[in-house]
Motif scaffolding. Structure first.
Motif, PDB file in Angstrom:
ATOM      1  N   ASP A  40       0.823  -1.220   0.000  1.00  0.00           N
ATOM      2  CA  ASP A  40       0.000   0.000   0.000  1.00  0.00           C
ATOM      3  C   ASP A  40       0.851   1.263   0.000  1.00  0.00           C
ATOM      4  O   ASP A  40       0.372   2.338   0.356  1.00  0.00           O
ATOM      5  N   TRP A  41       2.114   1.145  -0.406  1.00  0.00           N
ATOM      6  CA  TRP A  41       3.003   2.295  -0.333  1.00  0.00           C
ATOM      7  C   TRP A  41       2.486   3.499  -1.112  1.00  0.00           C
ATOM      8  O   TRP A  41       2.528   4.630  -0.613  1.00  0.00           O
ATOM      9  N   GLU A  43      -0.464   4.434  -1.976  1.00  0.00           N
ATOM     10  CA  GLU A  43      -1.595   5.091  -1.327  1.00  0.00           C
ATOM     11  C   GLU A  43      -1.193   5.719   0.002  1.00  0.00           C
ATOM     12  O   GLU A  43      -1.535   6.874   0.294  1.00  0.00           O
ATOM     13  N   LYS A  44      -0.435   4.974   0.793  1.00  0.00           N
ATOM     14  CA  LYS A  44      -0.078   5.435   2.138  1.00  0.00           C
ATOM     15  C   LYS A  44       0.811   6.668   2.102  1.00  0.00           C
ATOM     16  O   LYS A  44       0.641   7.600   2.902  1.00  0.00           O
ATOM     17  N   TYR A  45       1.787   6.673   1.174  1.00  0.00           N
ATOM     18  CA  TYR A  45       2.761   7.768   1.127  1.00  0.00           C
ATOM     19  C   TYR A  45       2.537   8.700  -0.067  1.00  0.00           C
ATOM     20  O   TYR A  45       3.354   9.589  -0.316  1.00  0.00           O
ATOM     21  N   GLU A  46       1.457   8.471  -0.794  1.00  0.00           N
ATOM     22  CA  GLU A  46       1.129   9.285  -1.969  1.00  0.00           C
ATOM     23  C   GLU A  46       2.277   9.286  -2.976  1.00  0.00           C
ATOM     24  O   GLU A  46       2.671  10.328  -3.510  1.00  0.00           O
TER      25      GLU A  46
END
Length: 413
Positions: A40-41, A43-46
């Motif tokens: 989910d990198w 999404e999580k970190y944009e």
């Protein structure tokens, strides 16, 4: 008297395969190792990039014991896996520890260990930080792991010169044998830096491709629409030894390491000199030190990262080196398949070069739709190309941040 240096073993763990042969066969087939990451990198970190070329799940678990993995950063795991394979491939040379050396490379070091330890410190406190954190994260950890595995007591050294690192480590290994400091050298490089921080940083400098809709076609060296490189990970090892030592034990010889060259652009921390002046100096030194004429070269494995500013200077430099002979040289850009292994790239590409000479076939460059009009190279596209019989030479190029240039030349045997 200087010794002739030869390659007697290869090993690798890359996005294309768990071994050197798997990697080589996948490269000949034009396989891309790039894929959307299963996390989910983005999404999580944009993050604007959600893909990379990674080693297949389960490979490390299959090749290392659990206790080994626990005490090694991922970069060291790749180093140990590739080196064990190469050592076995070389016939497990019987060499005195004091005559065995390691010349290893990484570009970044133990980024996963460092950042995991920082997260642990913040979230769980000092007592939960692993005692082996520093030995795991230090850039020389992969070299140390390999050296202890094979009881190398001549020299165990680490080269850190960005994306030129492992090509330079091969050059240093070559010098060790030529000078008589060692009979056998385990040489290569590894990197394990597919992490949110590096993806974010490279994205910020507009170095990474953003073709999120088609990761497998994102790395397209020399294409007019190239938009950056694809992050990769893995490692590769070459066993180098004197020809006399290799022949005395009946070893299989892949190719001769003929010479090498280095230079520095001293131009910009990330961009290469735009006319390829530093690159041409390194290439010229690599062939002149080997007694190779430009007309002897029939294959080049290029640095060829697929960045808008990086590919053109290499084309200029190759043309300056070869002149009218450039059309006779089969040029491969294998990062189009492996992604960019950073400090491990040079070792993987040296392995490809050695195999190309041994099997007389140059691996393809994939994903090129329209060659940039400023590029004038005989690029091997889509399918492998045969190399001529007889005594031929090849070079592999690596250029790194900080202006580092390193080139190794090889001869067929």
């Amino acid at each position: 008297m200087t010794s002739t240096v030869v390659v007697t073993g290869i090993g690798a763990v890359t996005p294309l395969g768990a071994t050197a042969q798997e990697t080589w066969q996948a490269a000949l087939a034009g396989t891309s190792g790039a894929h959307t990451l299963d996390n989910d990198w983005a999404e999580k970190y944009e993050l604007p990039v959600d893909f990379a070329a990674t080693v297949a799940p389960g490979v490390v678990e299959e090749r290392l014991k659990k206790v080994e993995s626990k005490r090694l950063d991922p970069a060291s795991r790749f180093a140990l896996i590739a080196s064990r394979e190469a050592w076995e491939d070389a016939g497990s040379p019987d060499v005195e520890p004091e005559r065995l050396a390691v010349s290893w490379a990484t570009g970044i070091g133990g980024v996963w260990t460092l950042l995991d330890a920082w997260d642990t410190l913040k979230e769980e406190g000092t007592r939960r930080v692993m005692p082996l954190t520093v030995p795991m994260l230090m850039p020389n950890a992969p070299a140390a792991a390999v050296g202890m595995e094979f009881t190398a007591r001549a020299v165990v050294q680490t080269v850190v010169s960005a994306c030129a690192s492992s090509t330079e480590s091969l050059g240093q290994a070559f010098e060790m044998i030529r000078s008589g400091k060692a009979d056998v050298v385990i040489s290569g490089g590894a990197e394990a830096a597919v992490h949110p921080i590096t993806l974010s940083a490279f994205s910020s400098m507009r170095a990474l491709s953003r073709r999120t809709d088609s990761p497998e076609t994102a790395s397209r060296p020399f294409d007019v629409d190239r938009d950056g490189f694809v992050m990769g990970e893995g490692g590769a090892t070459l066993i180098l030894e004197s020809r006399e030592h290799a022949e005395a034990r009946g070893a299989t010889i892949y190719a001769e390491v003929a010479g090498w060259g280095t230079s520095n652009d001293s131009y910009h921390i990330t961009a290469g000199e735009p006319e390829g002046a530093g690159s041409i100096r390194a290439m010229r030194t690599a062939i002149e030190s080997a007694g190779i004429a430009p007309s002897d070269i029939k294959h080049i494995n290029g640095h060829a990262t697929s960045t808008p500013v990086g590919d053109i200077p290499e084309s200029y430099a190759v043309n300056m080196l070869l002149g009218d002979a450039v059309d006779d040289v089969r040029f491969s850009a294998t990062k189009s398949m492996t992604g960019h292994l950073l400090g491990g790239a040079g070792a993987a590409e040296a392995m490809f070069t050695v195999m190309a000479l041994k099997e007389r076939v140059a691996p393809p460059t994939i994903n090129i739709e329209t060659v940039d009009p400023d590029v004038h190279l005989n690029i091997v596209r889509d399918t492998p190309a045969q190399l001529p019989d007889g005594d031929i030479a090849a070079i592999t190029n690596s250029f790194g941040f900080g202006g580092h240039n390193a080139v190794v030349s090889f001869r067929s045997v």
